[in-house]
Design an enzyme around this catalytic site. Structure first.
Site, PDB file in Angstrom:
ATOM      1  N   HIS A   1       0.929  -0.940  -0.061  1.00 44.38           N
ATOM      2  CA  HIS A   1      -0.092  -0.080  -0.024  1.00 44.38           C
ATOM      3  C   HIS A   1       0.894   1.348  -0.091  1.00 44.38           C
ATOM      4  O   HIS A   1       2.122   1.154   0.520  1.00 44.38           O
ATOM      5  CB  HIS A   1      -0.833  -0.111   1.243  1.00 44.38           C
ATOM      6  CG  HIS A   1      -1.896   1.398   1.311  1.00 44.38           C
ATOM      7  ND1 HIS A   1      -1.667   2.308   1.728  1.00 44.38           N
ATOM      8  CD2 HIS A   1      -3.055   0.916   1.143  1.00 44.38           C
ATOM      9  CE1 HIS A   1      -2.789   2.927   1.856  1.00 44.38           C
ATOM     10  NE2 HIS A   1      -3.749   2.175   1.352  1.00 44.38           N
TER      11      HIS A   1
ATOM     12  N   ASP B   1       3.047  -4.655   7.963  1.00 45.44           N
ATOM     13  CA  ASP B   1       1.949  -3.750   7.852  1.00 45.44           C
ATOM     14  C   ASP B   1       0.742  -4.807   7.799  1.00 45.44           C
ATOM     15  O   ASP B   1       0.556  -5.556   7.138  1.00 45.44           O
ATOM     16  CB  ASP B   1       1.962  -3.202   6.344  1.00 45.44           C
ATOM     17  CG  ASP B   1       0.540  -2.527   6.111  1.00 45.44           C
ATOM     18  OD1 ASP B   1      -0.400  -2.885   6.855  1.00 45.44           O
ATOM     19  OD2 ASP B   1       0.245  -1.815   5.102  1.00 45.44           O
TER      20      ASP B   1
ATOM     21  N   GLN C   1      -4.506  -5.366   6.755  1.00 45.77           N
ATOM     22  CA  GLN C   1      -5.457  -6.438   6.181  1.00 45.77           C
ATOM     23  C   GLN C   1      -5.215  -7.707   7.010  1.00 45.77           C
ATOM     24  O   GLN C   1      -6.025  -8.713   6.634  1.00 45.77           O
ATOM     25  CB  GLN C   1      -5.391  -6.434   4.772  1.00 45.77           C
ATOM     26  CG  GLN C   1      -5.367  -5.296   4.297  1.00 45.77           C
ATOM     27  CD  GLN C   1      -7.037  -4.637   4.116  1.00 45.77           C
ATOM     28  OE1 GLN C   1      -7.635  -5.245   4.684  1.00 45.77           O
ATOM     29  NE2 GLN C   1      -7.068  -3.377   3.557  1.00 45.77           N
TER      30      GLN C   1
ATOM     31  N   LYS D   1     -10.587  -0.826  10.260  1.00 44.25           N
ATOM     32  CA  LYS D   1     -10.668  -2.070   9.475  1.00 44.25           C
ATOM     33  C   LYS D   1     -11.085  -3.267  10.427  1.00 44.25           C
ATOM     34  O   LYS D   1     -11.186  -4.437   9.839  1.00 44.25           O
ATOM     35  CB  LYS D   1      -9.413  -2.425   8.773  1.00 44.25           C
ATOM     36  CG  LYS D   1      -8.980  -1.137   7.796  1.00 44.25           C
ATOM     37  CD  LYS D   1      -7.861  -1.446   7.065  1.00 44.25           C
ATOM     38  CE  LYS D   1      -7.483  -0.298   6.030  1.00 44.25           C
ATOM     39  NZ  LYS D   1      -8.159   0.035   4.992  1.00 44.25           N
TER      40      LYS D   1
ATOM     41  N   CYS E   1      -4.789   2.197  -3.569  1.00 52.41           N
ATOM     42  CA  CYS E   1      -3.563   2.895  -3.103  1.00 52.41           C
ATOM     43  C   CYS E   1      -2.395   1.871  -3.258  1.00 52.41           C
ATOM     44  O   CYS E   1      -1.429   1.706  -2.618  1.00 52.41           O
ATOM     45  CB  CYS E   1      -3.599   3.300  -1.597  1.00 52.41           C
ATOM     46  SG  CYS E   1      -4.841   4.559  -1.282  1.00 52.41           S
TER      47      CYS E   1
HETATM   48  N1  7TS Z   1      -1.779  -0.819   4.415  1.00 54.46           N
HETATM   49  C1  7TS Z   1      -2.746  -1.646   3.808  1.00 54.46           C
HETATM   50  C2  7TS Z   1      -2.364  -3.104   3.722  1.00 54.46           C
HETATM   51  C3  7TS Z   1      -4.223  -1.234   3.759  1.00 54.46           C
HETATM   52  O1  7TS Z   1      -4.815  -2.066   3.140  1.00 54.46           O
HETATM   53  C4  7TS Z   1      -4.383  -0.005   4.095  1.00 54.46           C
HETATM   54  C5  7TS Z   1      -5.796   0.615   3.871  1.00 54.46           C
HETATM   55  C6  7TS Z   1      -3.383   0.852   4.743  1.00 54.46           C
HETATM   56  C7  7TS Z   1      -2.163   0.390   4.906  1.00 54.46           C
HETATM   57  C8  7TS Z   1      -3.706   2.038   5.231  1.00 54.46           C
HETATM   58  O2  7TS Z   1      -4.353   2.267   6.081  1.00 54.46           O
HETATM   59  P1  7TS Z   1      -5.172   3.659   6.927  1.00 54.46           P
HETATM   60  O3  7TS Z   1      -6.170   3.063   7.869  1.00 54.46           O
HETATM   61  O4  7TS Z   1      -3.676   4.260   7.548  1.00 54.46           O
HETATM   62  O5  7TS Z   1      -5.904   4.424   5.767  1.00 54.46           O
HETATM   63  N2  7TS Z   1      -6.295   0.269   2.595  1.00 54.46           N
HETATM   64  C9  7TS Z   1      -7.428   0.773   2.078  1.00 54.46           C
HETATM   65  C10 7TS Z   1      -7.921   0.123   1.098  1.00 54.46           C
HETATM   66  O6  7TS Z   1      -7.500  -1.155   0.311  1.00 54.46           O
HETATM   67  N3  7TS Z   1      -9.091   0.917   0.597  1.00 54.46           N
HETATM   68  O7  7TS Z   1      -9.224   1.807   1.351  1.00 54.46           O
HETATM   69  C11 7TS Z   1      -8.096   1.936   2.237  1.00 54.46           C
END
Ligand code: 7TS
Length: 411
Positions: A122, A199, A202, A225, A365
């Site tokens: 990401h 990371d 997910q 999430k 992203c």
């Molecule tokens: N890393 C992964 C693997 C992610 O899926 C996401 C967000 C992030 C980092 C960043 O997370 P945040 O909470 O700091 O924004 N992924 C997604 C997505 O797949 N669609 O919207 C956000």
């Protein structure tokens, strides 16, 4: 027995209808829905306990502090950290990774060092390392993709070498659903003396994750999430690594003693939490952890594996669609990312929306990954504990109608 019907009853939003049809929410990788237990925990906090933490002798402040620190203890236990002090509250995964980039990396990464990432990061776990590399003169190395869009492990030893200072890798890819062998890769990084960041945005919400078993220094994840509120995330840092790190933001809360010309730092993990924290949402995340543990992470993973297999079987029947990522369930999370030449993902997303089906379309992203796959965007359905086979049927049915509609104009 896993009672998905009963689970669904806990999520008020799942009884919504859009365009006269029941909502089919398949955008869980972007953010999850919230059970009543989490919504109630937020209301209860503001109704009965609201006060600032760590500073009051008054009872409300002590109760708020207990709830807030209690949530930290729950999150620590959830990922099997040794102690709550190893959990630093942040806003989200992005802030967690930036914290490492601005503190640990600044002090430890120099010209000539290498930072290794996977090809499916990401942007949150790529752009901070691009910046660190640019500022320090270190080199950023991208591991190769395998044919099935999983990680190509055959060349790993050419990437993780004595020059590697940090291995930063996504556990489960939000772009294509691949599950990376983080434990095996962390062991390789350890052998060459590199630090390991995972990371877990997910993975932590969807499967049992054990930071000690993986043996990582850092694990980043987001509350929103995993059934929790937005605006609260966590960074796990192994105690010995955390003790060496300089503060990120400075100001109130993170100091022990202050003089006009200098200050000394507070204990861990407060040293990394300047200013009034996001108390209510931390408490909400604690309630989310209770909820997930009540169902059991192994059960949630099994439910998603079954649903994914069901969906993969259905997708096999649709010739015009290419599904990205490894097909074996142990190498895949509940993320179905696909492409078709017949309709642009955005048009497909709009078509599905009229059937009340929420998916995400775009690059997720993960622009470099999409480019490596030869597309600019994909359509993505992402599953969670409350999704059902009937919802997969709705998705497949609507997708088939969209392909007919955009293909030859019939419905
Ligand atoms: N890393 C992964 C693997 C992610 O899926 C996401 C967000 C992030 C980092 C960043 O997370 P945040 O909470 O700091 O924004 N992924 C997604 C997505 O797949 N669609 O919207 C956000």
């Amino acid at each position: 027995m896993y009672d998905v019907k009963k689970i669904r009853e806990d999520f008020p939003i799942l009884s919504r209808e859009l365009y006269g049809k029941p909502l089919v929410y398949l955008d869980n990788a972007a953010t999850s829905q919230k059970p009543r237990q989490v919504i109630d925990a937020l209301t209860d906090y503001y109704t009965n306990y609201n006060a600032n933490v760590h500073r009051g002798v008054h009872t409300l402040s002590q109760e708020a502090t207990d709830l807030y620190e209690g949530a930290r203890t729950k999150v620590a236990r959830f990922i099997n950290a040794d102690e709550p002090e190893e959990i630093v509250w942040t806003r989200n995964t992005t802030e967690s990774i930036n914290l490492v980039a601005h503190t640990w990396a600044k002090a430890n990464i120099q010209a000539g060092d290498e930072i290794v990432v996977t090809p499916m990061e990401h942007h949150s776990n790529l752009v901070p390392w691009q910046q660190v590399a640019r500022e320090s003169g270190a080199k950023l190395r991208i591991m190769p993709l395998a044919e099935d869009a999983g990680l190509d492990m055959s060349q790993i030893d050419q990437y993780i070498t004595s020059r590697t200072k940090l291995l930063a890798m996504v556990h489960v890819s939000n772009g294509i659903g691949a599950v990376n062998p983080v434990k095996e890769l962390a062991a390789k990084a350890r052998k060459v003396g590199a630090a390991v960041l995972v990371d877990g945005a997910q993975s932590v919400p969807h499967m049992p994750v054990d930071v000690k078993d993986i043996d990582c220094d850092f694990m980043a994840f987001s509350g929103h999430k995993m059934l929790g509120p937005t605006g609260i995330g966590a960074l796990y840092v192994k105690r010995e690594t955390l003790e060496e790190m300089d503060p990120f933001l400075t100001g109130g809360e993170m100091v022990l003693e202050v003089w006009y010309d200098r200050a000394s730092w507070n204990d861990l993990p407060m040293r990394f939490e300047a200013g009034t924290p996001n108390i209510a949402d931390a408490v909400g995340l604690g309630a989310a952890v209770d909820y997930l543990e009540g169902i059991g992470m192994e059960n949630i993973r099994q439910h998603e594996v079954q649903l994914t297999e069901y969906a993969l079987d259905a997708f096999k029947e649709i010739e015009a669609v290419d599904l990205f990522g490894p097909l074996e369930s142990e190498r895949r999370g509940g993320i179905l990312s696909f492409h078709t030449d017949i309709v642009h993902p955005h048009d497909l997303g709009t078509f599905l929306d009229r059937d009340a089906i929420a998916i995400r379309t775009g690059h997720h992203c993960t622009m470099p990954l999409m480019r490596s796959l030869g597309v600019v965007a994909s359509a993505r359905a992402s599953l969670y504990l409350y999704n059902t086979e009937e919802e997969i049927d709705c998705l497949v049915d609507s997708l088939k109608r969209a392909l007919r509609y955009f293909g030859d104009g019939t419905r």
